[in-house]
Design a protein around this motif. Structure first.
Motif, short mmCIF file in Angstrom:
data_model
loop_
_atom_site.label_atom_id
_atom_site.label_comp_id
_atom_site.label_asym_id
_atom_site.label_seq_id
_atom_site.Cartn_x
_atom_site.Cartn_y
_atom_site.Cartn_z
N ASN A 163 36.18 35.51 48.58
CA ASN A 163 36.67 36.64 49.36
C ASN A 163 37.87 37.08 49.40
O ASN A 163 38.82 36.17 49.61
N THR A 165 41.86 43.63 50.02
CA THR A 165 42.55 44.64 49.01
C THR A 165 43.92 45.27 49.55
O THR A 165 44.18 45.20 50.92
N VAL A 187 35.42 41.01 40.89
CA VAL A 187 35.59 41.49 42.40
C VAL A 187 36.42 42.63 41.99
O VAL A 187 37.78 42.50 41.80
N ALA A 212 37.95 46.66 43.34
CA ALA A 212 38.13 47.73 44.28
C ALA A 212 39.11 48.66 43.76
O ALA A 212 40.07 48.25 43.41
N GLN A 230 36.44 42.59 50.35
CA GLN A 230 35.62 42.52 49.12
C GLN A 230 35.00 40.87 48.84
O GLN A 230 35.71 39.92 49.26
N SER A 231 34.00 40.76 48.50
CA SER A 231 33.36 39.38 48.25
C SER A 231 32.39 39.39 46.91
O SER A 231 31.60 40.55 46.67
N GLN A 232 32.20 38.29 46.61
CA GLN A 232 31.34 38.12 45.42
C GLN A 232 30.75 36.62 45.41
O GLN A 232 31.51 35.63 45.75
#
Length: 249
Positions: A165, A168, A188, A190, A199-201
């Protein structure tokens, strides 16, 4: 008494005298039963016996039966007969008694591997790629995550789950990868914006012994950065073992 006897004698004499109307009885000699001489022309006598009586031999078997003999040898067994149809199912038997408890088995050794770390400082891109290093530990079982290198080292081969997580930076691009050794596995990303966002992956990876999993920030040819501060933790990296390739015994 004398009169009775006299009466019986007279009766006998009367019975012997034939009545006058009866035909005369031919006189018979003692030799009348013999055959006439051959050539005399006389007929053979017809009186007396008309035929020779039949003689039948009768043997009383009961007087000829001998003693009981000895038992004979046993004969050879005969061939097996055809198999008969199956019989009907018998009644259910009574329930048996409960058996004794068995010996306790060896306890299974469950293997664990998990980590959760965070970063409280922002990070900007340089001329080369750089690993994101973390400064906060939430969980690090058996020290499998190397805080100095920012990399998870696989000690138990198997299937793992990972998650990253990030936050940005305003007007800057965000461009990081989840790496397995030197291979990019997930990104990840943006685009630059006047608003910063989280943002998360997440992904699962099959790891072999000594594999490394880490987060890499892209180099400066793309101006990018990730944001965090000393108050809150905006950047986290997590992972744990789902199933080991070989279960412990």
């Amino acid at each position: 008494m004398l009169g009775v006897l006299l009466l019986l004698s007279l009766t006998s004499l009367v019975a012997l005298v034939p009545p006058p109307s009866a035909p005369p009885v031919p006189c018979r000699h003692c030799c009348d039963h013999l055959e006439p001489e051959e050539g005399s022309g006389d007929q053979p006598p017809t009186g007396g016996f008309s035929h020779v009586p039949e003689i039948r031999t009768y043997i009383n078997m009961t007087i000829l039966k001998g003693d009981k003999g000895e038992r004979g040898d046993r004969g050879t067994p005969g061939k097996a007969g055809h198999e008969g149809p199956p019989g009907s199912r018998g009644p259910m038997g009574s329930k048996g008694t409960k058996g004794q408890a068995g010996l306790p088995g060896d306890p299974c050794k469950v293997q664990y591997s998990a980590f959760s770390v965070g970063r409280r400082k922002s990070l900007h891109s340089l001329e080369s790629y750089q690993a994101v290093v973390f400064d906060t530990v939430f969980v690090n079982l058996d020290g499998h995550f190397d805080m100095f290198k920012g990399k998870f080292l696989c000690h138990i081969p198997g299937i793992y789950f990972f998650n990253v997580n990030i936050h940005t930076w305003n007007f800057k691009e965000t461009y990081v990868h989840i790496m397995q050794n030197d291979t990019e596995q997930a990104i990840v990303y943006a685009q630059p914006s006047d608003r910063s966002i989280m943002q998360s992956q997440s992904l699962m990876l099959k790891l072999e012994l000594s594999d490394e999993v880490w987060v890499r920030l892209y180099k400066r040819e793309r101006e990018n950065a990730i944001y965090s501060d000393d108050v809150d933790v905006y950047i986290t990296f997590n992972g744990y073992l789902i199933k080991a390739s070989v279960e412990g015994k």
